[in-house]
Design an enzyme around this catalytic site. Structure first.
Site, PDB file in Angstrom:
ATOM      1  N   LYS A  28       0.871  -1.167   0.000  1.00  0.00           N
ATOM      2  CA  LYS A  28       0.000   0.000   0.000  1.00  0.00           C
ATOM      3  C   LYS A  28       0.910   1.220   0.000  1.00  0.00           C
ATOM      4  O   LYS A  28       1.619   1.473   0.976  1.00  0.00           O
ATOM      5  CB  LYS A  28      -0.901  -0.011   1.239  1.00  0.00           C
ATOM      6  CG  LYS A  28      -1.809   1.197   1.298  1.00  0.00           C
ATOM      7  CD  LYS A  28      -2.563   1.257   2.615  1.00  0.00           C
ATOM      8  CE  LYS A  28      -3.114   2.669   2.815  1.00  0.00           C
ATOM      9  NZ  LYS A  28      -3.447   2.928   4.211  1.00  0.00           N
ATOM     10  N   ASN A  79      -9.146   1.737  10.492  1.00  0.00           N
ATOM     11  CA  ASN A  79      -8.198   1.601  11.594  1.00  0.00           C
ATOM     12  C   ASN A  79      -8.688   2.382  12.812  1.00  0.00           C
ATOM     13  O   ASN A  79      -9.190   1.816  13.776  1.00  0.00           O
ATOM     14  CB  ASN A  79      -6.809   2.071  11.153  1.00  0.00           C
ATOM     15  CG  ASN A  79      -5.741   1.804  12.192  1.00  0.00           C
ATOM     16  OD1 ASN A  79      -6.036   1.527  13.355  1.00  0.00           O
ATOM     17  ND2 ASN A  79      -4.494   1.870  11.818  1.00  0.00           N
TER      18      ASN A  79
END
Lengths: 297, 265
Positions: free
Chosen positions: B99, B208
């Site tokens: 990522k 997250n």
């Protein structure tokens, strides 16, 4: 009244002092037995012979005597291009514009000494065991000494730590290591092979009939001994024995079980090659792993 | 009917929720949240190993072998730094997934579009499966897809902000226009917002902070998993109120444009 740093002549910068300290190999500590009037000449001779760091240590001198002596020895050390340090007293280091101070475990705390001295002065710290070497890593010190290697009358009652501790200190330290304690010709090379960057000598040099000749001999012995390899690991200086492989370094750091990646001078080392890669002087290593997180932590 | 799975770069996953691993109160809470979320993909950062003492890893309680690791390049502020972290992450994670995160502004942590694009192109050339984190910019996401990104990860809002979907029009346009899967990353605050972007056709979401900072992260992870599933099911069912896909009519006529100078005839 003692002069403040601003009033005294411009001193060497911390960076240049530290650079010279990094290259230094032979370190003289003065004793109490040498007569005061002889001491400056002894410093001159020893420096001409190859001593690169001089520490003035006179446990029995009065403050006035010490101040006088420090100025004279400082001039002699500087004439020969050696760094000049005083033992125990940061205030004295400031007063005589010394390059730094050496502290024992029972002296002023290095953090407090750093506040007094500012960032440009060198601070050295005596260590005698693993815990002290480990603790020194997070203190504002520029070098540590490791000793006494042998029993010595300079430090009565202190048990010798041997060369094994020099190696341990060399592995732990992020700053240069001075092996000291009963070292003389025939032992200086062994101290270097055990991991010392510098060899500290007290009695052998102070009581030598020709300190210059002995200093030259010691320097030759030191230069002829294989020095440990100095690396930068995750931004901090480390030492490893000559020929150490990347795998051995990881093992000595206790990294073995964790899935770590080693980057050496910008190139990632393949796991299969770690045992074959021998680390070289000034290698820059990054040892990384995957951790929790992203941009925001 | 074949199973509906998240697919990109020759891989597929049953869960469309990607779980972050930062800012959790303890390794145990993190492990419980990941388990409750059902996430297969988890993101991790590349950092220096602590060489002094035995600091416990925040990943200590997570069974990494049970997950597909998505190393990120968080901490990079240039394409070069991002490429370096990606290579280290590949070596550490034994996977070619990455990522790409290149921060362009340290205050808002919003990505740097040019460096993100450069890093993506470089890493694609090196054989990585690249998922770039980007701003909610349609043209940028299209450029990233052209550069070879396996999926694009536009942010709903700045990282860690939990502000939700700041620009629904942009996200919907990205989802409508991008030829690669769109995984909405960053800024989601509540499961309803995850459900909403999944209804629009997002291929997945990465969460997250909204989980890590919830009062009960494990329960919140479960709630996000349910929301992602519900949103996906709604998308597949074809919402009645779906907006017409066809873009917005330009206010200036597009016919009769002069031929560019030097284009001939």
């Amino acid at each position: 009244m003692s002069p403040t740093r601003a009033e005294s002549a411009p001193s060497a910068t911390g960076a240049s002092r530290r650079a010279r300290l990094r290259e230094a190999r032979l370190y003289l500590v003065t004793d109490d037995a040498t007569p005061e009037e002889r001491l400056p000449e002894l410093v001159s001779e020893a420096v001409r012979g190859g001593v690169q760091v001089v520490q003035l240590r006179r446990k029995q001198a009065s403050p006035e005597e010490l101040h006088q002596l420090a100025q004279r020895c400082r001039d002699r050390a500087r004439e020969g291009g050696a760094l000049f340090l005083v033992d125990d007293y940061p205030e004295l280091a400031l007063e005589v514009d010394a390059d730094g101070v050496h502290l024992g475990q029972d002296d002023l705390d290095p953090t407090r000494a750093r506040q007094l001295l500012g960032p440009e002065c060198l601070i050295g710290l005596s260590t005698h065991d693993r815990d002290q070497a480990r603790a020194a890593v997070r203190r504002p010190v520029d070098y540590i000494s490791a000793g006494p290697v042998h029993a010595t009358p300079t430090k009565p009652g202190r048990p010798p730590v041997g060369l094994a501790y020099v190696s341990e200190a060399a592995r732990l330290a992020r700053v240069p290591v001075v092996a000291i304690g009963g070292l003389g010709p025939g032992e200086a090379g062994a101290a270097v092979r055990a991991g010392a960057d510098m060899v500290g000598v007290v009695r052998a040099l102070c009581s030598a009939p020709d300190p210059g000749a002995l200093a030259l001999r010691l320097r030759r012995e030191i230069e002829g001994a294989a020095r440990w390899t100095r690396l930068v690991v995750n931004g901090e200086e480390r030492r490893v024995p000559p020929g150490c492989t990347a795998e051995e370094l990881l093992a000595s750091l206790g990294v073995g079980e964790r899935r770590a990646v080693v980057e050496r001078n910008g190139e990632i080392l393949e796991q299969a090659h770690l045992a074959r890669v021998r680390l070289a002087e000034a290698d820059r290593l990054e040892i990384v792993h995957l951790v929790g997180g992203g941009c925001c932590d | 009917m074949t199973e509906d799975r998240l697919q990109f770069g020759g891989r597929s996953f049953a869960s469309r929720l990607i779980h972050g691993t930062g800012k959790f109160p303890s390794p145990e809470v993190l492990a419980a949240a990941i388990a409750a979320s059902g996430a297969e993909l988890i993101t991790l950062a590349v950092r220096r190993l602590h060489l002094d003492g035995d600091r416990r890893s925040e990943l200590a309680a997570v069974d990494l072998s049970a997950h597909t690791l998505l190393p990120n390049t968080a901490g990079a502020s240039s394409a070069e730094e991002s490429v370096r972290l990606a290579r280290l992450g590949r070596a550490a994670g034994l996977s070619d997934l990455v990522k790409v995160e290149v921060v362009g502004d340290p205050e808002t942590l919003l990505p740097d579009p040019q460096e993100t694009l450069r890093a993506t192109a470089q890493l694609v050339a090196e054989g990585f499966t690249v998922l770039p984190y980007s701003s909610d910019d349609v043209a940028l996401c299209l450029a990233l897809a052209r550069a070879g990104a396996a999926a694009v990860m536009p942010g709903a809002a700045p990282i860690g902000s939990t502000l939700g979907v700041l620009n629904p029009h942009n996200l919907r346009a990205i989802i409508a226009r991008c030829p690669v899967p769109v995984i909405v990353d960053a800024g989601l605050g509540a499961p309803s917002e995850a459900a909403r972007v999944m209804e629009w056709g997002a291929a997945g979401v990465l969460v997250n902070t909204a989980i890590a900072h919830a009062r009960d992260p494990e329960a919140m992870a479960r709630a996000f998993a349910a929301a992602v599933s519900a949103g996906r099911a709604a998308h597949l069912a074809g919402p009645a109120a779906d907006a017409p896909a066809g873009g917005y009519g330009a206010s200036s006529p597009t016919v009769g444009m002069p031929t560019p100078a030097g284009a001939g005839s």
